[in-house]
Design a protein around this motif. Structure first.
Motif, PDB file in Angstrom:
ATOM      1  N   PRO A 159       0.803  -1.219   0.000  1.00 46.13           N
ATOM      2  CA  PRO A 159       0.000   0.000   0.000  1.00 46.13           C
ATOM      3  C   PRO A 159       0.834   1.267   0.000  1.00 46.13           C
ATOM      4  O   PRO A 159       0.364   2.323  -0.394  1.00 46.13           O
ATOM      5  CB  PRO A 159      -0.815  -0.101   1.295  1.00 46.13           C
ATOM      6  CG  PRO A 159      -0.098  -1.105   2.131  1.00 46.13           C
ATOM      7  CD  PRO A 159       0.616  -2.019   1.197  1.00 46.13           C
ATOM      8  N   SER A 160       2.091   1.181   0.433  1.00 47.66           N
ATOM      9  CA  SER A 160       2.866   2.410   0.504  1.00 47.66           C
ATOM     10  C   SER A 160       3.447   2.795  -0.850  1.00 47.66           C
ATOM     11  O   SER A 160       4.107   3.809  -0.970  1.00 47.66           O
ATOM     12  CB  SER A 160       3.975   2.285   1.531  1.00 47.66           C
ATOM     13  OG  SER A 160       4.771   1.185   1.211  1.00 47.66           O
ATOM     14  N   VAL A 161       3.223   1.997  -1.874  1.00 45.20           N
ATOM     15  CA  VAL A 161       3.665   2.382  -3.214  1.00 45.20           C
ATOM     16  C   VAL A 161       2.456   2.930  -3.969  1.00 45.20           C
ATOM     17  O   VAL A 161       1.515   2.201  -4.225  1.00 45.20           O
ATOM     18  CB  VAL A 161       4.256   1.180  -3.981  1.00 45.20           C
ATOM     19  CG1 VAL A 161       4.706   1.598  -5.367  1.00 45.20           C
ATOM     20  CG2 VAL A 161       5.399   0.570  -3.206  1.00 45.20           C
ATOM     21  N   PRO A 162       2.475   4.212  -4.300  1.00 40.34           N
ATOM     22  CA  PRO A 162       1.291   4.801  -4.914  1.00 40.34           C
ATOM     23  C   PRO A 162       1.174   4.489  -6.401  1.00 40.34           C
ATOM     24  O   PRO A 162       0.430   5.125  -7.116  1.00 40.34           O
ATOM     25  CB  PRO A 162       1.515   6.300  -4.680  1.00 40.34           C
ATOM     26  CG  PRO A 162       3.001   6.455  -4.654  1.00 40.34           C
ATOM     27  CD  PRO A 162       3.552   5.183  -4.083  1.00 40.34           C
ATOM     28  N   ILE A 163       1.956   3.518  -6.874  1.00 42.17           N
ATOM     29  CA  ILE A 163       2.041   3.230  -8.308  1.00 42.17           C
ATOM     30  C   ILE A 163       1.352   1.902  -8.603  1.00 42.17           C
ATOM     31  O   ILE A 163       1.438   0.975  -7.801  1.00 42.17           O
ATOM     32  CB  ILE A 163       3.527   3.089  -8.714  1.00 42.17           C
ATOM     33  CG1 ILE A 163       4.313   4.333  -8.324  1.00 42.17           C
ATOM     34  CG2 ILE A 163       3.667   2.781 -10.200  1.00 42.17           C
ATOM     35  CD1 ILE A 163       5.829   4.106  -8.368  1.00 42.17           C
ATOM     36  N   GLN A 164       0.702   1.839  -9.750  1.00 37.99           N
ATOM     37  CA  GLN A 164       0.217   0.543 -10.222  1.00 37.99           C
ATOM     38  C   GLN A 164       0.826   0.247 -11.590  1.00 37.99           C
ATOM     39  O   GLN A 164       1.529  -0.732 -11.754  1.00 37.99           O
ATOM     40  CB  GLN A 164      -1.311   0.532 -10.298  1.00 37.99           C
ATOM     41  CG  GLN A 164      -1.964   0.663  -8.926  1.00 37.99           C
ATOM     42  CD  GLN A 164      -3.463   0.482  -8.979  1.00 37.99           C
ATOM     43  OE1 GLN A 164      -4.063   0.334 -10.035  1.00 37.99           O
ATOM     44  NE2 GLN A 164      -4.093   0.503  -7.818  1.00 37.99           N
TER      45      GLN A 164
END
Ligand code: BGC
Length: 355
Positions: free
Chosen positions: A36-41
């Motif tokens: 969740p701490s990676v705001p990238i998909q």
């Protein structure tokens, strides 16, 4: 550039079928929430645009405002922006970065932000530091001091990436103290900005086994995945003794690389607790397009199954997903784009005839 392939290791079928991290997604949600701490998909590299030696175009299409809006419209949420900062700075302390160059980067950062995209400001191709780490350590810190100060008021959608693909003499043992110094410098002006960093050996999958990024809740670790290299870099002009083309994907041992990715990603996340980002993957244009698409689909699904966000190499050069002003449909499909939630829907059939 010269990358060596690694020895394969196997992995149990059970692990392949049940990647632990993929279990943690939200009910009915995407598989990404395990980190969740990676705001990238989904991310596209703006490759070969600002990363080449100064004044030497490599053929990448310069990103314009309309490109960024179009990238967003296809379902990407992030662009990674490789920049050869060291080529636009004085070569003596305090290594001042050319303000006119900053202005050009600012323009792309602004366009991405206006389009609603995250943008990763990446320090790319600092060749000198790979060969002589100690001699260039102060310069790396000084460059980041300036970049961090310059972008400190940008929204959190602007991320930093410290150093693309450390290699040669810059192994994990030499690199890690340097990353601590750079991060401390960035934190003076950007206390909570997301900062991405990768390990030795071109940040290949093998780097994860011994990579220990600095302890910080907003650090994201990265790796690149171009395995099997003999497929992804067939005929690559910049590789010493390039692997021959044409070469298909699916020769004995090829699929085992996906197992290696799973094994190394899970082991790294378990050992360090640091979230991961697949910052580059893709296959060169000299491979057959259908094979490139099949490979891209396989790697992308493997990463997604692990909850690892990805960034395809590259938007519009050498490993094209977009060319001559147009998206390559099979490549978009291989990337799972546009995502179902944003795909145009067919009007529901009501049975009533149109007036
Ligand atoms: C390099 C590119 C290269 C790509 C694939 C990137 O890290 O910057 O120049 O095309 O890797 O090899």
């Amino acid at each position: 550039m010269f990358r060596r392939s690694l020895t394969l290791t196997g992995l149990s079928a059970a692990l392949i079928a049940q990647p632990a991290l993929a279990q943690q997604g939200p009910p009915g949600g995407t598989p990404y929430s395990s980190v969740p701490s990676v705001p990238i998909q989904r991310c596209a590299n703006l490759g070969n645009t600002f990363e080449q030696p100064a004044g030497m175009p490599w053929g990448g299409v310069m990103p314009m405002k309309a490109d960024l809006a179009d990238i967003k419209a296809q379902g990407f949420d992030t662009v990674r922006f490789p920049i050869r900062w060291s080529a636009y700075a004085k070569d003596k302390a305090p290594y001042t970065i050319d303000l006119a160059f900053f202005a050009k980067v600012d323009q792309v950062v602004g366009w991405a932000t206006d389009a609603g995209l995250n943008i990763i400001v990446d320090l790319h191709h600092f060749e000198e530091i790979y060969a002589k780490p100690a001699a260039h350590r102060a310069e790396l810190v000084a460059l980041w001091g300036q970049i961090a100060e310059h972008y400190k008021d940008q929204p959190p959608s602007v991320l930093f990436e410290v150093l693309n693909e450390p290699n040669d003499k810059l192994d994990n043992a030499t690199l890690e103290p340097m990353l601590v110094d750079v991060l401390a410098t960035i934190r003076r002006t950007n206390p909570t900005r997301k900062v991405i960093m990768g390990g030795q050996f071109w940040s290949g999958i093998s780097s994860l086994a011994s990579f220990d990024p600095p302890k910080d809740p907003n650090v994201i670790a990265t790796f690149h995945f171009y395995e099997p290299f003999a497929f992804t870099h067939q005929g690559a002009s910049w590789v010493k003794d390039p692997p021959p083309a044409p070469r298909v994907f699916g020769l004995p041992g090829d699929e085992e690389w996906m197992e290696t990715m799973q094994k190394e990603v899970l082991a790294f996340e378990e050992r360090t607790g640091v979230p991961l980002f697949l910052g580059e993957f893709g296959a060169i244009d000299s491979a057959n397009l259908a094979e490139r698409a099949r490979y891209t689909d396989t790697v992308r699904r493997t990463a997604e199954g692990l909850g690892v966000p990805w960034c395809v190499w590259s938007y519009d050069n050498t490993f094209h997903i977009h060319r001559d002003g147009q998206w390559i449909p099979v490549m978009l499909k291989a990337l799972g784009l546009p995502p179902e939630s944003t795909a145009p829907t067919t009007a529901p059939t009501t049975g009533a005839s149109a007036p």
